[in-house]
Design an enzyme around this catalytic site. Structure first.
Site, PDB file in Angstrom:
ATOM      1  N   ASP A  62      -5.923  29.526  40.755  1.00 33.55           N
ATOM      2  CA  ASP A  62      -7.323  29.371  40.327  1.00 33.55           C
ATOM      3  C   ASP A  62      -8.257  30.398  40.944  1.00 33.55           C
ATOM      4  O   ASP A  62      -9.437  30.126  41.172  1.00 33.55           O
ATOM      5  CB  ASP A  62      -7.835  27.951  40.644  1.00 33.55           C
TER       6      ASP A  62
ATOM      7  N   LYS B 105      -7.833  34.483  37.652  1.00 37.13           N
ATOM      8  CA  LYS B 105      -6.914  35.409  36.964  1.00 37.13           C
ATOM      9  C   LYS B 105      -7.274  35.551  35.495  1.00 37.13           C
ATOM     10  O   LYS B 105      -7.167  36.637  34.927  1.00 37.13           O
ATOM     11  CB  LYS B 105      -5.462  34.896  37.098  1.00 37.13           C
TER      12      LYS B 105
ATOM     13  N   GLY C 293      -3.998  27.004  34.188  1.00 39.99           N
ATOM     14  CA  GLY C 293      -5.223  26.832  33.414  1.00 39.99           C
ATOM     15  C   GLY C 293      -6.083  28.049  33.698  1.00 39.99           C
ATOM     16  O   GLY C 293      -6.645  28.163  34.773  1.00 39.99           O
ATOM     17  N   HIS C 294      -6.111  28.985  32.763  1.00 37.90           N
ATOM     18  CA  HIS C 294      -6.855  30.235  32.964  1.00 37.90           C
ATOM     19  C   HIS C 294      -8.102  30.196  32.082  1.00 37.90           C
ATOM     20  O   HIS C 294      -8.005  30.041  30.863  1.00 37.90           O
ATOM     21  CB  HIS C 294      -5.981  31.442  32.615  1.00 37.90           C
TER      22      HIS C 294
ATOM     23  N   GLN D  65      -0.440  30.641  38.629  1.00 34.15           N
ATOM     24  CA  GLN D  65      -0.413  30.067  39.979  1.00 34.15           C
ATOM     25  C   GLN D  65      -0.771  31.151  41.010  1.00 34.15           C
ATOM     26  O   GLN D  65      -1.564  32.011  40.699  1.00 34.15           O
ATOM     27  CB  GLN D  65       0.946  29.413  40.278  1.00 34.15           C
TER      28      GLN D  65
END
Ligand code: GDP
Ligand code: IMO
Ligand code: MG
Length: 438
Positions: free
Chosen positions: A13, A16, A40-41, A223
Protein backbone atom coordinates in the site's frame (compact mmCIF):
# COMPACT_ATOMS: atom_id res chain seq x y z
CA UNK A 1 12.45 4.07 -21.53
CA UNK A 2 14.37 0.95 -20.43
CA UNK A 3 12.59 -1.90 -18.64
CA UNK A 4 11.82 -1.32 -14.98
CA UNK A 5 10.62 -3.26 -11.97
CA UNK A 6 8.41 -1.27 -9.61
CA UNK A 7 8.12 -2.77 -6.13
CA UNK A 8 6.68 -1.92 -2.72
CA UNK A 9 9.56 -1.23 -0.35
CA UNK A 10 7.58 -1.58 2.90
CA UNK A 11 4.50 -3.70 3.86
CA UNK A 12 2.38 -2.88 0.81
CA UNK A 13 0.00 0.00 0.00
CA UNK A 14 2.88 2.38 -0.65
CA UNK A 15 1.16 3.89 -3.69
CA UNK A 16 2.28 1.45 -6.37
CA UNK A 17 -0.95 1.97 -8.31
CA UNK A 18 -0.52 5.74 -8.43
CA UNK A 19 3.14 5.56 -9.50
CA UNK A 20 2.53 2.79 -12.06
CA UNK A 21 -0.28 4.84 -13.56
CA UNK A 22 2.00 7.87 -13.57
CA UNK A 23 4.96 6.31 -15.39
CA UNK A 24 3.19 3.61 -17.49
CA UNK A 25 2.80 6.05 -20.36
CA UNK A 26 6.51 5.49 -21.09
CA UNK A 27 6.22 1.70 -21.46
CA UNK A 28 4.89 -0.69 -24.08
CA UNK A 29 3.90 -3.46 -21.64
CA UNK A 30 2.79 -3.32 -17.99
CA UNK A 31 3.03 -6.69 -16.29
CA UNK A 32 1.89 -8.12 -12.95
CA UNK A 33 4.25 -10.93 -11.93
CA UNK A 34 3.04 -12.20 -8.54
CA UNK A 35 0.25 -12.08 -6.01
CA UNK A 36 -3.40 -12.03 -6.89
CA UNK A 37 -6.48 -10.12 -5.83
CA UNK A 38 -5.04 -9.67 -2.35
CA UNK A 39 -3.58 -6.54 -3.99
CA UNK A 40 -5.54 -3.31 -4.12
CA UNK A 41 -3.91 -0.65 -6.28
CA UNK A 42 -5.64 2.71 -6.44
CA UNK A 43 -5.62 4.82 -9.59
CA UNK A 44 -7.52 8.04 -10.04
CA UNK A 45 -9.65 8.25 -13.17
CA UNK A 46 -11.30 11.62 -13.59
CA UNK A 47 -13.09 12.25 -10.31
CA UNK A 48 -13.22 8.55 -9.45
CA UNK A 49 -10.92 6.33 -7.42
CA UNK A 50 -10.60 2.94 -9.10
CA UNK A 51 -9.33 -0.08 -7.15
CA UNK A 52 -7.43 -2.57 -9.28
CA UNK A 53 -6.87 -6.01 -7.83
CA UNK A 54 -5.61 -8.08 -10.77
CA UNK A 55 -5.43 -5.79 -13.77
CA UNK A 56 -2.05 -4.08 -14.19
CA UNK A 57 -2.42 -0.35 -13.48
CA UNK A 58 -1.08 0.45 -16.97
CA UNK A 59 -4.51 -0.51 -18.35
CA UNK A 60 -5.38 3.19 -18.15
CA UNK A 61 -3.28 3.82 -21.28
CA UNK A 62 -4.51 2.27 -24.49
CA UNK A 63 -1.04 1.79 -26.00
CA UNK A 64 0.39 -0.17 -23.04
CA UNK A 65 -0.38 -3.90 -23.21
CA UNK A 66 -1.49 -5.17 -19.78
CA UNK A 67 -0.15 -8.64 -19.00
CA UNK A 68 -0.91 -11.03 -16.14
CA UNK A 69 2.23 -13.13 -15.85
CA UNK A 70 2.71 -16.78 -14.88
CA UNK A 71 3.61 -15.89 -11.30
CA UNK A 72 0.18 -14.41 -10.56
CA UNK A 73 -2.68 -16.43 -9.04
CA UNK A 74 -5.93 -15.60 -10.81
CA UNK A 75 -9.45 -15.69 -9.42
CA UNK A 76 -11.30 -15.73 -12.76
CA UNK A 77 -14.60 -14.45 -11.35
CA UNK A 78 -12.85 -11.46 -9.79
CA UNK A 79 -10.92 -10.71 -12.99
CA UNK A 80 -14.08 -10.79 -15.11
CA UNK A 81 -15.85 -8.41 -12.72
CA UNK A 82 -12.87 -6.07 -12.73
CA UNK A 83 -12.80 -6.03 -16.54
CA UNK A 84 -16.52 -5.21 -16.61
CA UNK A 85 -15.99 -2.38 -14.10
CA UNK A 86 -13.19 -0.93 -16.23
CA UNK A 87 -15.17 -1.23 -19.47
CA UNK A 88 -18.08 0.57 -17.77
CA UNK A 89 -15.64 3.38 -16.97
CA UNK A 90 -14.67 3.56 -20.65
CA UNK A 91 -11.31 1.84 -20.11
CA UNK A 92 -10.69 -0.87 -22.66
CA UNK A 93 -9.32 -4.25 -21.57
CA UNK A 94 -9.13 -5.62 -25.11
CA UNK A 95 -5.32 -5.86 -25.13
CA UNK A 96 -5.10 -7.89 -21.90
CA UNK A 97 -2.94 -11.03 -22.05
CA UNK A 98 -3.15 -13.72 -19.36
CA UNK A 99 -0.42 -16.31 -18.99
CA UNK A 100 -1.57 -19.88 -19.58
CA UNK A 101 0.81 -20.92 -16.80
CA UNK A 102 -0.76 -18.72 -14.12
CA UNK A 103 -2.51 -20.71 -11.39
CA UNK A 104 -6.24 -20.49 -10.77
CA UNK A 105 -7.77 -19.71 -7.39
CA UNK A 106 -10.46 -22.31 -6.74
CA UNK A 107 -13.40 -22.06 -4.31
CA UNK A 108 -11.75 -24.44 -1.83
CA UNK A 109 -8.65 -22.19 -1.68
CA UNK A 110 -10.82 -19.41 -0.26
CA UNK A 111 -12.45 -21.85 2.18
CA UNK A 112 -9.05 -23.05 3.43
CA UNK A 113 -7.74 -19.49 3.77
CA UNK A 114 -10.65 -18.46 6.01
CA UNK A 115 -10.65 -21.69 8.00
CA UNK A 116 -6.86 -21.65 8.58
CA UNK A 117 -7.05 -18.13 9.94
CA UNK A 118 -9.86 -19.12 12.26
CA UNK A 119 -7.90 -22.12 13.53
CA UNK A 120 -4.83 -19.98 14.17
CA UNK A 121 -6.88 -17.72 16.45
CA UNK A 122 -4.59 -15.20 18.15
CA UNK A 123 -1.69 -16.33 15.97
CA UNK A 124 -3.51 -15.54 12.74
CA UNK A 125 -1.64 -13.84 9.87
CA UNK A 126 -4.49 -11.47 9.09
CA UNK A 127 -4.72 -12.56 5.45
CA UNK A 128 -7.09 -11.02 2.92
CA UNK A 129 -8.94 -14.39 2.80
CA UNK A 130 -8.81 -14.36 -0.99
CA UNK A 131 -7.33 -17.89 -1.20
CA UNK A 132 -3.84 -16.67 -2.07
CA UNK A 133 -1.81 -18.85 0.34
CA UNK A 134 -3.69 -22.10 -0.35
CA UNK A 135 -3.43 -21.53 -4.13
CA UNK A 136 0.35 -21.04 -3.96
CA UNK A 137 0.53 -24.08 -1.65
CA UNK A 138 -1.08 -26.21 -4.35
CA UNK A 139 1.22 -24.73 -6.98
CA UNK A 140 4.33 -25.72 -5.03
CA UNK A 141 2.82 -29.11 -4.13
CA UNK A 142 2.19 -29.65 -7.88
CA UNK A 143 -1.53 -30.01 -7.35
CA UNK A 144 -2.57 -26.68 -8.82
CA UNK A 145 -4.93 -25.95 -11.68
CA UNK A 146 -3.57 -23.58 -14.30
CA UNK A 147 -5.26 -21.18 -16.68
CA UNK A 148 -4.43 -23.53 -19.58
CA UNK A 149 -6.36 -26.35 -17.87
CA UNK A 150 -9.51 -24.28 -18.35
CA UNK A 151 -9.07 -24.54 -22.11
CA UNK A 152 -9.84 -28.25 -22.27
CA UNK A 153 -12.94 -29.42 -20.44
CA UNK A 154 -11.77 -33.05 -20.37
CA UNK A 155 -8.45 -32.17 -18.75
CA UNK A 156 -10.12 -29.73 -16.35
CA UNK A 157 -12.57 -32.42 -15.18
CA UNK A 158 -9.79 -35.00 -14.74
CA UNK A 159 -7.63 -32.63 -12.72
CA UNK A 160 -10.58 -31.54 -10.61
CA UNK A 161 -11.52 -35.13 -9.88
CA UNK A 162 -8.01 -35.87 -8.66
CA UNK A 163 -7.74 -32.71 -6.60
CA UNK A 164 -11.21 -33.00 -5.04
CA UNK A 165 -10.54 -36.57 -3.94
CA UNK A 166 -7.81 -35.05 -1.78
CA UNK A 167 -9.48 -31.75 -0.77
CA UNK A 168 -12.98 -32.99 0.07
CA UNK A 169 -11.98 -35.25 2.98
CA UNK A 170 -9.87 -32.42 4.46
CA UNK A 171 -12.66 -29.89 4.02
CA UNK A 172 -15.18 -32.21 5.62
CA UNK A 173 -13.25 -34.09 8.30
CA UNK A 174 -10.70 -31.55 9.46
CA UNK A 175 -12.44 -28.24 8.88
CA UNK A 176 -16.09 -29.32 9.08
CA UNK A 177 -16.80 -27.46 5.82
CA UNK A 178 -18.90 -28.37 2.82
CA UNK A 179 -17.39 -30.41 -0.01
CA UNK A 180 -17.46 -29.83 -3.77
CA UNK A 181 -18.49 -31.90 -6.77
CA UNK A 182 -16.72 -31.72 -10.11
CA UNK A 183 -20.01 -30.72 -11.64
CA UNK A 184 -20.66 -27.66 -9.46
CA UNK A 185 -17.16 -26.28 -10.00
CA UNK A 186 -17.44 -26.89 -13.75
CA UNK A 187 -20.73 -25.04 -13.76
CA UNK A 188 -19.04 -21.96 -12.33
CA UNK A 189 -15.60 -22.14 -13.98
CA UNK A 190 -16.31 -23.30 -17.55
CA UNK A 191 -18.27 -20.13 -18.39
CA UNK A 192 -15.32 -18.13 -16.97
CA UNK A 193 -13.04 -20.07 -19.30
CA UNK A 194 -15.16 -19.13 -22.32
CA UNK A 195 -15.00 -15.43 -21.40
CA UNK A 196 -11.25 -15.40 -20.70
CA UNK A 197 -10.12 -17.63 -23.60
CA UNK A 198 -9.51 -14.76 -26.06
CA UNK A 199 -7.07 -13.19 -23.59
CA UNK A 200 -5.01 -16.31 -22.80
CA UNK A 201 -1.53 -16.26 -24.29
CA UNK A 202 2.00 -17.60 -24.13
CA UNK A 203 3.10 -14.46 -22.33
CA UNK A 204 6.77 -15.38 -21.76
CA UNK A 205 7.24 -15.72 -25.51
CA UNK A 206 5.24 -12.56 -26.15
CA UNK A 207 7.37 -10.52 -23.74
CA UNK A 208 10.66 -11.92 -25.01
CA UNK A 209 9.67 -11.08 -28.57
CA UNK A 210 8.78 -7.59 -27.40
CA UNK A 211 12.21 -7.21 -25.80
CA UNK A 212 13.89 -8.31 -29.04
CA UNK A 213 11.84 -5.71 -30.89
CA UNK A 214 13.20 -3.01 -28.59
CA UNK A 215 9.99 -2.56 -26.57
CA UNK A 216 10.02 -1.64 -22.90
CA UNK A 217 8.35 -3.40 -19.99
CA UNK A 218 7.17 -2.12 -16.63
CA UNK A 219 6.88 -4.94 -14.10
CA UNK A 220 4.31 -3.90 -11.49
CA UNK A 221 4.91 -5.56 -8.14
CA UNK A 222 2.13 -6.18 -5.67
CA UNK A 223 2.39 -6.26 -1.86
CA UNK A 224 5.84 -5.24 -0.61
CA UNK A 225 9.35 -6.30 0.36
CA UNK A 226 8.50 -7.09 3.99
CA UNK A 227 5.59 -9.27 2.81
CA UNK A 228 7.86 -11.32 0.49
CA UNK A 229 7.80 -15.06 1.21
CA UNK A 230 11.64 -15.18 1.46
CA UNK A 231 12.66 -11.70 2.56
CA UNK A 232 9.65 -10.59 4.58
CA UNK A 233 8.66 -10.93 8.22
CA UNK A 234 7.84 -14.65 7.89
CA UNK A 235 5.31 -16.10 8.65
CA UNK A 236 3.50 -12.73 8.62
CA UNK A 237 3.94 -12.44 4.87
CA UNK A 238 2.09 -13.25 1.69
CA UNK A 239 2.90 -16.42 -0.29
CA UNK A 240 4.72 -14.96 -3.30
CA UNK A 241 7.98 -13.27 -4.30
CA UNK A 242 7.10 -9.59 -4.16
CA UNK A 243 10.71 -8.43 -4.44
CA UNK A 244 12.32 -7.40 -7.71
CA UNK A 245 13.74 -10.90 -8.26
CA UNK A 246 10.20 -12.23 -8.62
CA UNK A 247 9.76 -10.24 -11.83
CA UNK A 248 11.97 -12.67 -13.76
CA UNK A 249 10.48 -15.93 -12.50
CA UNK A 250 6.97 -14.50 -12.54
CA UNK A 251 7.09 -13.62 -16.24
CA UNK A 252 9.71 -15.75 -17.98
CA UNK A 253 11.85 -12.75 -18.92
CA UNK A 254 15.50 -12.97 -17.93
CA UNK A 255 16.84 -10.64 -15.22
CA UNK A 256 19.28 -9.04 -17.68
CA UNK A 257 16.31 -7.30 -19.30
CA UNK A 258 15.75 -5.20 -16.16
CA UNK A 259 17.53 -1.86 -16.19
CA UNK A 260 16.00 -0.03 -13.25
CA UNK A 261 14.33 -0.96 -9.99
CA UNK A 262 12.00 1.65 -8.55
CA UNK A 263 11.07 1.19 -4.89
CA UNK A 264 7.85 2.81 -3.73
CA UNK A 265 8.09 4.14 -0.17
CA UNK A 266 5.57 6.04 1.85
CA UNK A 267 6.97 9.02 3.76
CA UNK A 268 5.84 7.03 6.82
CA UNK A 269 4.94 3.32 7.14
CA UNK A 270 1.70 1.34 7.26
CA UNK A 271 0.88 -2.31 7.65
CA UNK A 272 -2.39 -4.28 7.38
CA UNK A 273 -2.66 -7.62 9.13
CA UNK A 274 -0.56 -9.07 11.92
CA UNK A 275 3.20 -9.21 12.45
CA UNK A 276 6.07 -7.13 13.82
CA UNK A 277 6.16 -3.40 13.04
CA UNK A 278 8.84 -1.62 15.13
CA UNK A 279 7.83 1.99 14.43
CA UNK A 280 4.09 1.38 14.86
CA UNK A 281 2.20 4.15 16.66
CA UNK A 282 -0.56 2.01 18.11
CA UNK A 283 -4.18 3.10 18.08
CA UNK A 284 -5.95 3.32 21.45
CA UNK A 285 -7.82 0.08 20.66
CA UNK A 286 -4.45 -1.66 20.26
CA UNK A 287 -3.02 -0.35 23.51
CA UNK A 288 -1.54 2.96 22.33
CA UNK A 289 -1.67 5.92 24.72
CA UNK A 290 -0.80 9.61 24.72
CA UNK A 291 1.45 10.85 21.93
CA UNK A 292 1.76 7.40 20.36
CA UNK A 293 -2.00 7.04 19.91
CA UNK A 294 -2.32 10.63 18.69
CA UNK A 295 0.33 10.16 16.02
CA UNK A 296 -1.17 6.83 14.89
CA UNK A 297 -4.67 8.27 14.66
CA UNK A 298 -3.49 11.39 12.83
CA UNK A 299 -1.50 9.43 10.22
CA UNK A 300 -4.50 7.16 9.66
CA UNK A 301 -6.97 10.05 9.41
CA UNK A 302 -4.94 12.39 7.22
CA UNK A 303 -3.54 9.55 5.06
CA UNK A 304 -6.97 7.82 4.74
CA UNK A 305 -5.26 4.60 5.74
CA UNK A 306 -7.94 2.00 5.14
CA UNK A 307 -7.35 -1.16 3.07
CA UNK A 308 -8.46 -1.06 -0.57
CA UNK A 309 -9.17 -4.81 -0.62
CA UNK A 310 -10.57 -5.48 2.84
CA UNK A 311 -11.46 -2.02 4.21
CA UNK A 312 -9.42 -2.72 7.35
CA UNK A 313 -7.80 0.17 9.25
CA UNK A 314 -4.08 0.16 8.44
CA UNK A 315 -1.63 0.26 11.34
CA UNK A 316 0.53 3.40 11.02
CA UNK A 317 4.02 4.42 12.13
CA UNK A 318 7.05 6.61 11.47
CA UNK A 319 9.45 6.05 8.56
CA UNK A 320 11.81 3.14 9.24
CA UNK A 321 15.24 3.58 7.65
CA UNK A 322 16.37 0.10 8.75
CA UNK A 323 13.77 -1.54 6.55
CA UNK A 324 14.33 1.07 3.83
CA UNK A 325 18.02 0.12 3.63
CA UNK A 326 17.11 -3.57 3.69
CA UNK A 327 14.62 -3.05 0.85
CA UNK A 328 17.28 -1.16 -1.11
CA UNK A 329 19.57 -4.17 -0.83
CA UNK A 330 17.24 -7.11 -1.43
CA UNK A 331 15.68 -5.40 -4.45
CA UNK A 332 18.77 -3.66 -5.81
CA UNK A 333 16.90 -0.35 -5.88
CA UNK A 334 18.18 2.23 -8.33
CA UNK A 335 15.49 4.81 -7.48
CA UNK A 336 12.87 5.57 -4.88
CA UNK A 337 9.43 7.13 -5.34
CA UNK A 338 8.47 8.75 -2.04
CA UNK A 339 4.69 8.98 -1.68
CA UNK A 340 2.26 10.75 0.65
CA UNK A 341 4.72 13.43 1.70
CA UNK A 342 1.68 15.75 1.94
CA UNK A 343 0.33 13.70 4.88
CA UNK A 344 3.28 14.78 7.03
CA UNK A 345 2.12 18.43 6.75
CA UNK A 346 -0.01 17.56 9.80
CA UNK A 347 3.00 17.32 12.16
CA UNK A 348 5.18 19.78 14.08
CA UNK A 349 8.12 17.39 14.17
CA UNK A 350 8.70 14.20 12.26
CA UNK A 351 10.50 11.12 13.53
CA UNK A 352 12.65 8.75 11.50
CA UNK A 353 13.83 5.44 12.90
CA UNK A 354 17.55 5.04 12.17
CA UNK A 355 18.24 1.85 14.18
CA UNK A 356 16.68 -0.59 16.64
CA UNK A 357 17.70 -1.25 20.20
CA UNK A 358 17.13 -4.67 21.71
CA UNK A 359 18.58 -6.04 24.95
CA UNK A 360 21.37 -3.49 25.01
CA UNK A 361 22.38 -4.09 21.40
CA UNK A 362 21.92 -1.57 18.60
CA UNK A 363 20.95 -2.82 15.16
CA UNK A 364 21.29 -0.49 12.19
CA UNK A 365 20.63 -3.39 9.80
CA UNK A 366 17.74 -5.82 9.47
CA UNK A 367 18.15 -8.26 12.39
CA UNK A 368 18.86 -11.91 11.69
CA UNK A 369 16.35 -13.14 14.26
CA UNK A 370 12.77 -12.04 13.99
CA UNK A 371 12.35 -12.01 17.77
CA UNK A 372 14.55 -8.89 17.74
CA UNK A 373 12.08 -7.20 15.40
CA UNK A 374 9.22 -7.99 17.77
CA UNK A 375 11.03 -6.49 20.76
CA UNK A 376 12.96 -3.73 18.98
CA UNK A 377 12.79 -0.23 20.40
CA UNK A 378 13.27 2.26 17.57
CA UNK A 379 16.10 4.79 17.86
CA UNK A 380 14.64 8.00 16.45
CA UNK A 381 16.07 11.08 14.81
CA UNK A 382 13.69 14.01 15.10
CA UNK A 383 13.35 16.43 12.21
CA UNK A 384 11.50 19.75 12.08
CA UNK A 385 8.25 19.63 10.11
CA UNK A 386 6.39 22.07 7.87
CA UNK A 387 3.09 21.92 9.73
CA UNK A 388 0.13 23.57 8.08
CA UNK A 389 1.84 24.22 4.74
CA UNK A 390 -0.21 22.70 1.93
CA UNK A 391 2.29 21.04 -0.41
CA UNK A 392 -0.23 19.33 -2.68
CA UNK A 393 0.21 22.03 -5.34
CA UNK A 394 4.01 21.84 -5.41
CA UNK A 395 5.37 20.57 -8.72
CA UNK A 396 9.10 21.17 -8.31
CA UNK A 397 11.43 20.27 -5.48
CA UNK A 398 12.29 23.91 -4.93
CA UNK A 399 8.63 24.79 -4.32
CA UNK A 400 8.54 22.49 -1.28
CA UNK A 401 9.07 24.13 2.12
CA UNK A 402 12.71 24.04 3.20
CA UNK A 403 12.04 21.44 5.94
CA UNK A 404 10.27 19.14 3.49
CA UNK A 405 13.29 19.36 1.18
CA UNK A 406 15.59 18.56 4.13
CA UNK A 407 13.37 15.57 5.07
CA UNK A 408 13.64 14.08 1.57
CA UNK A 409 17.40 14.69 1.46
CA UNK A 410 17.78 13.10 4.87
CA UNK A 411 15.95 9.93 3.76
CA UNK A 412 18.13 9.79 0.65
CA UNK A 413 21.25 10.06 2.76
CA UNK A 414 20.35 7.39 5.30
CA UNK A 415 18.94 4.90 2.81
CA UNK A 416 21.49 5.53 0.07
CA UNK A 417 19.04 5.64 -2.84
CA UNK A 418 18.03 8.74 -4.84
CA UNK A 419 14.42 9.86 -4.43
CA UNK A 420 13.60 10.55 -8.05
CA UNK A 421 9.81 10.87 -7.74
CA UNK A 422 7.87 12.57 -4.93
CA UNK A 423 4.09 12.22 -4.65
CA UNK A 424 2.22 15.04 -2.91
CA UNK A 425 -1.33 13.82 -3.51
CA UNK A 426 -3.27 10.91 -5.01
CA UNK A 427 -3.78 12.42 -8.48
CA UNK A 428 -1.45 11.61 -11.34
CA UNK A 429 -0.31 15.21 -11.63
CA UNK A 430 0.28 15.70 -7.88
CA UNK A 431 3.84 14.64 -8.40
CA UNK A 432 7.33 16.11 -8.42
CA UNK A 433 9.65 14.56 -10.98
CA UNK A 434 13.14 14.76 -9.61
CA UNK A 435 15.37 12.82 -11.95
CA UNK A 436 13.21 9.82 -12.87
CA UNK A 437 12.98 11.02 -16.47
CA UNK A 438 16.73 11.44 -16.74
P1 GDP B 1 -0.77 0.33 -3.53
O1 GDP B 1 -1.39 -0.93 -3.06
O2 GDP B 1 0.69 0.38 -3.28
O3 GDP B 1 -1.11 0.65 -4.97
O4 GDP B 1 -1.39 1.51 -2.64
P2 GDP B 1 -2.97 1.69 -2.28
O5 GDP B 1 -3.67 2.15 -3.49
O6 GDP B 1 -3.46 0.49 -1.58
O7 GDP B 1 -2.87 2.82 -1.17
C1 GDP B 1 -2.31 4.06 -1.44
C2 GDP B 1 -3.37 5.14 -1.17
O8 GDP B 1 -2.75 6.40 -1.09
C3 GDP B 1 -4.40 5.28 -2.26
O9 GDP B 1 -5.63 5.68 -1.70
C4 GDP B 1 -3.85 6.39 -3.15
O10 GDP B 1 -4.87 7.09 -3.88
C5 GDP B 1 -3.23 7.28 -2.12
N1 GDP B 1 -2.03 8.03 -2.55
C6 GDP B 1 -1.02 7.66 -3.37
N2 GDP B 1 -0.06 8.60 -3.40
C7 GDP B 1 -0.46 9.59 -2.58
C8 GDP B 1 0.10 10.83 -2.15
O11 GDP B 1 1.22 11.20 -2.53
N3 GDP B 1 -0.61 11.59 -1.27
C9 GDP B 1 -1.83 11.19 -0.80
N4 GDP B 1 -2.46 12.00 0.07
N5 GDP B 1 -2.40 10.04 -1.17
C10 GDP B 1 -1.73 9.24 -2.03
P1 IMO C 1 -0.95 -4.18 -2.25
O1 IMO C 1 -0.50 -4.75 -3.57
C1 IMO C 1 -0.96 -4.63 2.07
C2 IMO C 1 -1.08 -8.71 3.65
C3 IMO C 1 -2.32 -9.16 4.39
C4 IMO C 1 -1.71 -10.13 5.39
C5 IMO C 1 -0.60 -10.78 4.57
C6 IMO C 1 -1.00 -12.13 3.97
O2 IMO C 1 -2.24 -3.45 -2.32
O3 IMO C 1 0.15 -3.43 -1.60
P2 IMO C 1 -2.55 -12.82 1.93
O4 IMO C 1 -4.02 -12.59 1.70
O5 IMO C 1 -1.68 -12.26 0.88
O6 IMO C 1 -2.24 -14.25 2.23
O7 IMO C 1 -2.24 -12.02 3.31
O8 IMO C 1 -0.28 -9.88 3.52
N1 IMO C 1 -1.32 -8.19 2.29
C7 IMO C 1 -1.23 -6.90 1.95
N2 IMO C 1 -1.02 -5.81 2.73
N3 IMO C 1 -1.08 -4.50 0.74
C8 IMO C 1 -1.28 -5.57 -0.05
O9 IMO C 1 -1.28 -5.50 -1.39
C9 IMO C 1 -1.41 -6.84 0.56
N4 IMO C 1 -1.62 -8.09 0.10
C10 IMO C 1 -1.54 -8.90 1.16
O10 IMO C 1 -2.94 -8.07 5.04
O11 IMO C 1 -1.07 -9.41 6.43
MG1 MG D 1 -2.93 -1.58 -1.81
Amino acid sequence: MPSTVLIGAQWGDEGKGKVTDLIAREYDYVVRYQGGNNAGHTVIHGDKKLALHLMPSGVMYEHAVPVIGNGVVVDPGVLIKEMAMLEAEGISCKNLKISCDAHVIMPYHKDFDGADEKRLGENKIGTTKRGIGPCYQDKVARKGIRIQDLLDEKIFRLKLEAVLSQKNPILEKIYGLHTYTVEEICEEYLPYARILKPYMAETAQLLNEAVRAGKSILFEGAQGTLLDIDHGTYPYVTSSSCCAGGAATGTGVGPTVIDRVLGIQKAYVTRVGEGPFPTEQRFPEDGGEGEEAEVGELLCKVGHEFGVTTGRKRRCGWFDAVIARYAAEVNGLTDVALTKLDVLSAFDTIKVCTAYECEGKVYDYFPMQQSVLFHAKPVYEELPGWKGVDITECRTFEELPENAQRYVEYLEKITGVPVSIIAVGPDRDQTIMRGWDR
